[in-house]
Design an enzyme around this catalytic site. Structure first.
Site, PDB file in Angstrom:
ATOM      1  CG  ASP A   1      -2.003  -0.995   1.185  1.00  0.00           C
ATOM      2  OD1 ASP A   1      -2.227  -1.536   0.093  1.00  0.00           O
ATOM      3  OD2 ASP A   1      -2.631  -1.254   2.229  1.00  0.00           O
TER       4      ASP A   1
ATOM      5  CD  GLU B   1      -9.088  -2.847  -0.401  1.00  0.00           C
ATOM      6  OE1 GLU B   1      -7.966  -2.335  -0.162  1.00  0.00           O
ATOM      7  OE2 GLU B   1      -9.411  -3.962   0.002  1.00  0.00           O
TER       8      GLU B   1
ATOM      9  NE  ARG C   1      23.074   7.101 -29.571  1.00  0.00           N
ATOM     10  CZ  ARG C   1      22.849   6.963 -28.261  1.00  0.00           C
ATOM     11  NH1 ARG C   1      23.052   7.970 -27.460  1.00  0.00           N
ATOM     12  NH2 ARG C   1      22.426   5.808 -27.791  1.00  0.00           N
TER      13      ARG C   1
END
Ligand code: ADP
Length: 744
Positions: free
Chosen positions: A157, A256, A465
């Site tokens: 978490d 949640e 480049r």
């Protein structure tokens, strides 16, 4: 009975399992063995401590071999109700003293660490009781007057104070982001709306960061509920506007523990209902559940676990009787030591603030980068560009890539374009790096031009480049004037920095260069000056680690040594960090050099190891480590001199290291840095002498360094910064790779 003078420690994992715990256990065990200590693992968390018997096992170097890449925890974890009681803790104390253990490394969440602290406080009383019950002798109790504790946070978490990241959170983000990316493609095909529920009962980290990394349309987190009562209306408005501008799908991420401002829970089913009723959108809910915990740990979690485990073993072995317990964490690539209980209390105060609906306080406690991520996300989900502030000039900001390809370049460009437009400015995309700037290959980018770029590997604007020189400057100056460019953002690596510096250097000759110029580090090599990490390096590291895991598996039946060559040019970052993450026994770096006697010593280690029954050898070599002792040479040498004891194979990983979609970390940091770069350009554009600078992370903070400082910060011949923080990690890689004289 313990030998007098030998320190005995134990390590355990407890509470919810988290990927990367194995790396931490391995590092604790091997570091302690290297320091001649005895190490025990307590299997199944506190339950194992309460049960004793064969749940407390002595560990050897080999007993933690082959676990780095495994998810979960090999020594098991459990929730244990008995340990919450004094009777349970009495048993646990008895088992520990009987093994002579009074030093404990606990890897778990805040519950496990709280339990550890209670146990530590009670320890003398528990031992006294054991003596009274005649379960242990007075003398034994006297030998263990105190219990020392060091805590590491293993939790997906990322909900703990005292560390930037908890072990497991990065891997969980990988799982979530993979899932949301996959849902995005199916949702787009059917113009569907998806609600994705992710873990985080009290912490919105996973929800917020996965939403930021995937370009989700809306996010709901516990710490910062929608400010108004009609959050449903606001969410639908924003998603609807997205549809109208051409988005083919919408994703809402719900933590949640999401709730509204009055503390009422908002579930994924509630969100689905709202979307269906108010928008008439066909909506599907996906609850990710335990997949978020599963799978092989990411490169970051392996290295985080390893570095924290190493530091924890050092700390617990040097602890004195009565020392307060510490939590070992990581802040801006540096190990931190914070009083354990302070961390637990601060963590609880976030939960308390959420419970009391004091959301400002909750966001405050979460810290600056969390708040910043939330702000950025809110801007990025808005679909309509804003008009400039009244009275403010509408700037024309150019964005380009330059240097080698780095995953995350698109993410950075997307964020820059949207944030520039959000502030009311025009954003120009320069195609093909400095070549495009010289040729005038420049076009204005709109909001929807960068849709889907958050998760896309490669570089849609192109990159190469090329560095401007000679007559190029004139062409660049002309184009900057023609397109009325007020500021330039270069997203790229070494050559991009050199190119930007050349323009900066030519300011006296070309007034058109007198605009703010900012470089954003995006190179897998991680060799950009002024930043400890560059965008793309984390993705490359994960690609290497996945490839090496497979290579190791392929050698199951044979006695084989692999020499794996990785990119990085003259910078050994990828080699060292992938070596740490895969458990390589040797890493060859240009910074250290390679001599023939080094190779001889390595060969003799290999011979000894294979004679003793080892089946696999792994060496990782930076591509430029030594021009003579090449990968091919090293392989031939080992094979020839190995006398048939083992065979040797080379694996040159090549361009797979530049490919792939960017990892969550690269996406989040690319977005963070691009946001700050746009702010920089807007601020500097107002000045008569605007600055040129490069942005980067230093000790975890975003910092700007003036372009004028570039030459003094680099080793020009080798194209790398003079100071490279990760060089300090070499001794740790050495300790963990091979048993030293003390640990055999
Ligand atoms: P996490 O460590 O992931 O937060 P839990 O809160 O479930 O997970 O804690 C894991 C274990 O740690 C519990 O099952 C229990 O054995 C022990 N524990 C947690 N809180 C306490 C406490 N207050 N006192 C004693 N033991 C505790």
């Amino acid at each position: 009975m313990p030998t007098f003078g030998t320190k005995r420690i134990a390590v355990m994992t407890s509470g919810g399992d988290a990927p990367g715990m194995n790396a931490a256990v391995r590092a604790v065990v091997r570091t302690a063995l290297d320091q001649s200590a005895d190490v025990y693992a307590i299997y199944e968390g506190y339950q194992g401590m309460v049960d004793g018997g064969n749940r407390i096992r002595k560990m050897s170097w080999e007993s933690v071999g082959g676990i780095l890449h495994q998810g979960g925890t090999e020594i098991g974890s459990a929730r244990c109700a008995e340990f919450r009681t004094r009777e349970g803790r009495i048993k646990a104390a008895r088992h520990l003293v009987n093994h002579g253990i009074d030093r404990l490394v606990v890897i778990g969440g805040d519950g496990s660490l709280t339990g550890a602290n209670i146990f530590r406080k009670e320890w003398p009383a528990l031992l006294q009781e054991l003596v009274e019950k005649d379960w242990i002798g007075q003398e034994t109790a006297g030998r263990h007057p105190a219990l020392s504790i060091v805590g590491l946070v293993g939790s997906i978490d990322n909900d703990m104070y005292g560390t930037d990241m908890t072990i497991g959170a990065d891997t969980a983000l990988h799982r979530i982001v993979e899932a949301i990316d996959a849902l995005g493609s199916t949702a787009a095909s059917h113009q569907r709306t998806f609600v994705v529920e992710v873990m985080g009962r009290r912490c919105g980290y996973l929800a917020l960061m996965s939403a930021l990394a995937t370009g989700a349309g809306w996010v709901l987190i516990p710490e910062n509920p929608p400010a108004t009562d009609d959050w449903e209306e606001r969410m639908c408005e924003v998603l609807q506007a997205g549809r109208e501008t051409g988005r083919r799908h919408s994703i809402v991420v719900v933590a949640e523990g999401a709730q509204d401002k009055n503390g009422n829970p908002i579930s994924s089913a509630d969100v689905k209902q709202v979307l269906e009723e108010r928008m008439g959108a066909e909506t599907r809910v996906t609850v990710l559940g335990h997949v978020q915990r599963g799978g092989s740990p990411s490169a970051f979690d392996r290295n985080l676990g390893t570095l924290l485990g190493h530091a924890a073993a050092d700390e617990i072995l040097s602890a004195d009787v009565g020392d307060k317990p510490l939590l070992i964490g990581m802040r801006g690539n540096r190990i931190t030591r914070t009083p354990l209980m302070q961390c637990v209390e601060q963590t609880h105060s976030v939960a308390g603030a959420i419970g009391n609906q004091n959301y400002d306080r909750a966001m405050e406690l979460r810290g600056g980068s969390f708040k910043e991520a939330y702000r950025t996300l809110r801007t990025l989900v808005r679909v309509m560009p804003h008009p400039p502030e009244p009275g403010a000039k509408r700037l024309r900001l150019a964005v380009m890539n330059a240097g080698g390809l780095a995953p995350g370049m698109n993410t950075a460009v997307r964020a820059a374009v949207r944030l520039g437009l959000d502030k009311g400015h025009a954003v120009l995309g320069v195609q093909n790096g400095f070549k495009g700037l010289i040729a005038g290959d420049i076009r204005e980018l709109g909001w929807m031009d960068v849709t889907g770029w958050a998760s896309m590997g490669g570089a849609e604007l192109g990159t190469n480049r090329k560095k401007p020189s000679g007559s190029d400057f004139y062409a660049v100056a002309r184009n900057l004037e023609e397109y009325e460019v007020d500021g330039l953002l270069m997203i790229g690596g070494w050559d991009g920095y050199q190119g930007a510096h050349r323009l900066f250097d030519q300011r006296d000759n070309f007034p058109a260069f007198n605009i703010p110029i900012i470089c954003l580090p995006a190179t897998i090599d991680n060799d950009a000056p002024g930043s400890e990490l560059s965008i793309g390096a984390d993705t490359a590291l994960n690609s290497i680690v996945e490839a090496v895991d497979k290579i190791k598996q392929s050698a199951v039946a044979s006695r084989r040594c692999f020499v794996v060559e990785v990119m990085g040019r003259y910078c050994g970052y990828l080699a060292l960090m992938s070596g740490l993450a895969t458990g390589a026994e040797r890493v060859y770096l240009h910074e250290e050099g390679v001599t023939l006697s080094d190779l001889e010593a390595d060969l003799s280690h290999l011979v000894t190891g294979f004679k003793k029954g080892k089946r696999l050898g792994l060496m990782i070599r930076n591509e430029a480590a030594n021009p003579v002792y090449t990968t091919d040479f090293t392989c031939r040498l080992f094979e020839e001199e190995g006398g048939g004891l083992f065979d040797v194979r080379q694996a040159i990983l090549g361009h797979l290291q530049q490919g792939g979609n960017p990892t969550p970390f690269d996406r989040i940091q690319a977005t963070r840095l691009a946001t700050r770069c746009i702010e920089f350009l807007v601020e500097e554009a107002e000045k008569t002498s605007p600055r040129g600078a490069f942005i980067g992370f230093q000790a975890g903070q975003v910092q700007f360094t003036g372009l004028e400082d570039l030459p003094r910060m680099i080793e020009k011949d080798y194209g790398r910064p003079k100071e490279q923080w990760w060089m300090d990690l070499r001794p740790i890689a050495k300790v963990l790779a091979q048993p030293g004289p003390n640990s055999e």
